[in-house]
Motif scaffolding. Structure first.
Motif, PDB file in Angstrom:
ATOM      1  N   THR A 199       0.856  -1.186   0.000  1.00 41.63           N
ATOM      2  CA  THR A 199       0.000   0.000   0.000  1.00 41.63           C
ATOM      3  C   THR A 199       0.892   1.235   0.000  1.00 41.63           C
ATOM      4  O   THR A 199       2.099   1.141   0.253  1.00 41.63           O
ATOM      5  N   ASP A 200       0.314   2.384  -0.243  1.00 43.86           N
ATOM      6  CA  ASP A 200       1.123   3.595  -0.414  1.00 43.86           C
ATOM      7  C   ASP A 200       2.011   3.897   0.785  1.00 43.86           C
ATOM      8  O   ASP A 200       3.154   4.311   0.636  1.00 43.86           O
ATOM      9  N   ASP A 201       1.496   3.677   2.003  1.00 45.41           N
ATOM     10  CA  ASP A 201       2.245   4.088   3.175  1.00 45.41           C
ATOM     11  C   ASP A 201       3.379   3.135   3.522  1.00 45.41           C
ATOM     12  O   ASP A 201       4.312   3.518   4.229  1.00 45.41           O
ATOM     13  N   VAL A 202       3.319   1.919   3.069  1.00 45.95           N
ATOM     14  CA  VAL A 202       4.391   0.961   3.393  1.00 45.95           C
ATOM     15  C   VAL A 202       4.943   0.297   2.138  1.00 45.95           C
ATOM     16  O   VAL A 202       5.551  -0.758   2.206  1.00 45.95           O
ATOM     17  N   ALA A 203       4.732   0.901   0.981  1.00 46.04           N
ATOM     18  CA  ALA A 203       5.199   0.299  -0.264  1.00 46.04           C
ATOM     19  C   ALA A 203       6.703   0.063  -0.242  1.00 46.04           C
ATOM     20  O   ALA A 203       7.196  -0.933  -0.785  1.00 46.04           O
TER      21      ALA A 203
END
Length: 331
Positions: A201-205
């Motif tokens: 996901t964007d926050d943990v890519a």
């Protein structure tokens, strides 16, 4: 096998000693009916368990570093004990299935001619049943950790099944084996309640990319040690027409292994950069691995089977130790 082939195989091994039951070590204490199965799972060579278990360990340690939950040392240890126990059965089933596929080939290779299936000490039917039991126990143990572990384990069964037959279509079977063995990184993460897919996901890519780098680094490492291991049989493989990556790379093996080693170290460094690792990670997981692999590739005499085995079995400890120390420094 036709009579002509049997005579040819016998002629090849006419000066080699016949099979004798183990006289020393653990196998010599087992009931005689158990010995073929103990030989089938390479019980006398536990380094294989360490090699297959290592990506699981790396996966759990990586998950512990990136997890927001900060698992306790006790929970991390418990998870790894369970994964190690599972690995024993995974390794047993994998090598048994490999020997099933290669039983005719093994009978024509000097080093492997006494394997249980090659010498017909175990029937193919019993070996298939044995493999199924090992796989079932492996999955049962993983299920004690989480359903997510089992979900990631199922694709691995497919990869294990593909590997022995990849030797029929390509010389570069270590590539297939690399992706297979390295899959343990994903299972190790899942065992620590870190889902590699959910991380995308964007926050943990960045963590997902870091994990992929770690996975690929393990796959490259497998290519390195497996190619060195394969040089034990290179003369027999050439004579019998057995496909091996060591054969097409003949004359340039060390150059290729060096390139793979540089790539592995770069991927480990990239993984550390993506998770914001500190100096000691790079000292252990990058510099330590670089020194370990560089020494192994430089020192090993690929023309001497005993040296290939020594560096295959002992070089593993240096690489694993360096990576573990590097990741632990981040916890």
């Amino acid at each position: 096998m036709c009579a002509t082939s049997e005579k040819k195989s016998t002629a090849v091994f006419i000066d080699l000693p016949p099979y004798t039951p183990p006289q020393r070590g653990l196998l010599s204490w087992l009931p005689s009916s158990w010995v073929p199965y103990a030989e089938l799972i390479r019980l006398s060579r536990p380094i294989g368990i360490v090699i297959i278990y290592s990506p699981y360990l790396f996966g759990t340690l990586f998950a512990a570093v990136v997890s927001p939950h900060h698992p306790t040392p006790g929970s991390l240890l418990k998870t790894n004990v369970i994964l190690f126990a599972a690995t024993i059965f995974l390794r047993g089933g994998a090598v048994a299935f490999n020997d099933l596929a290669d039983r005719e080939i093994d009978g024509r290779i000097a080093r492997t001619r006494h394997r249980p299936l090659a010498r017909k000490a175990i029937s193919p039917r019993n070996a298939h049943l044995f493999v199924a039991i090992q796989a079932a126990i492996w999955l049962a143990i993983l299920s004690q950790l989480s359903d997510r572990c089992v979900h990631y384990a199922i694709p691995l069964l497919g990869l294990v099944g593909i590997y022995p037959y990849s030797k029929r279509v390509t010389d570069f079977t270590p590539v297939v084996l690399g992706f297979t063995v390295a899959w343990g990184v994903f299972i190790g993460c899942a065992a620590m309640d870190i889902d590699p897919i959910d991380m995308a996901t964007d926050d943990v890519a960045a963590k997902t990319y870091a994990l992929c780098c770690f996975y690929l680094s393990c796959a490259l490492w497998t290519n390195i040690y497996e190619t060195i291991y394969a040089h034990q049989d290179i003369q027999d493989d050439e004579r019998q027409g057995v496909r091996s990556m060591a054969i097409p790379l003949k004359g340039s093996v060390k150059s290729v292994l060096s390139l793979l080693a540089v790539s592995q170290v770069a991927l480990l460094a990239c993984s550390g950069w993506l998770i914001g690792a500190g100096l000691w990670y790079f000292v252990g997981a990058s510099l330590g691995v670089a020194i370990s692999l560089g020494t192994m590739i430089w020192k090993v005499n690929l023309r001497e089977p005993s040296e290939c085995w020594w560096w295959f079995s002992n070089g593993t400890w240096f690489v694993v130790g360096s990576i573990v120390v590097g990741i632990l420094a981040e916890m």
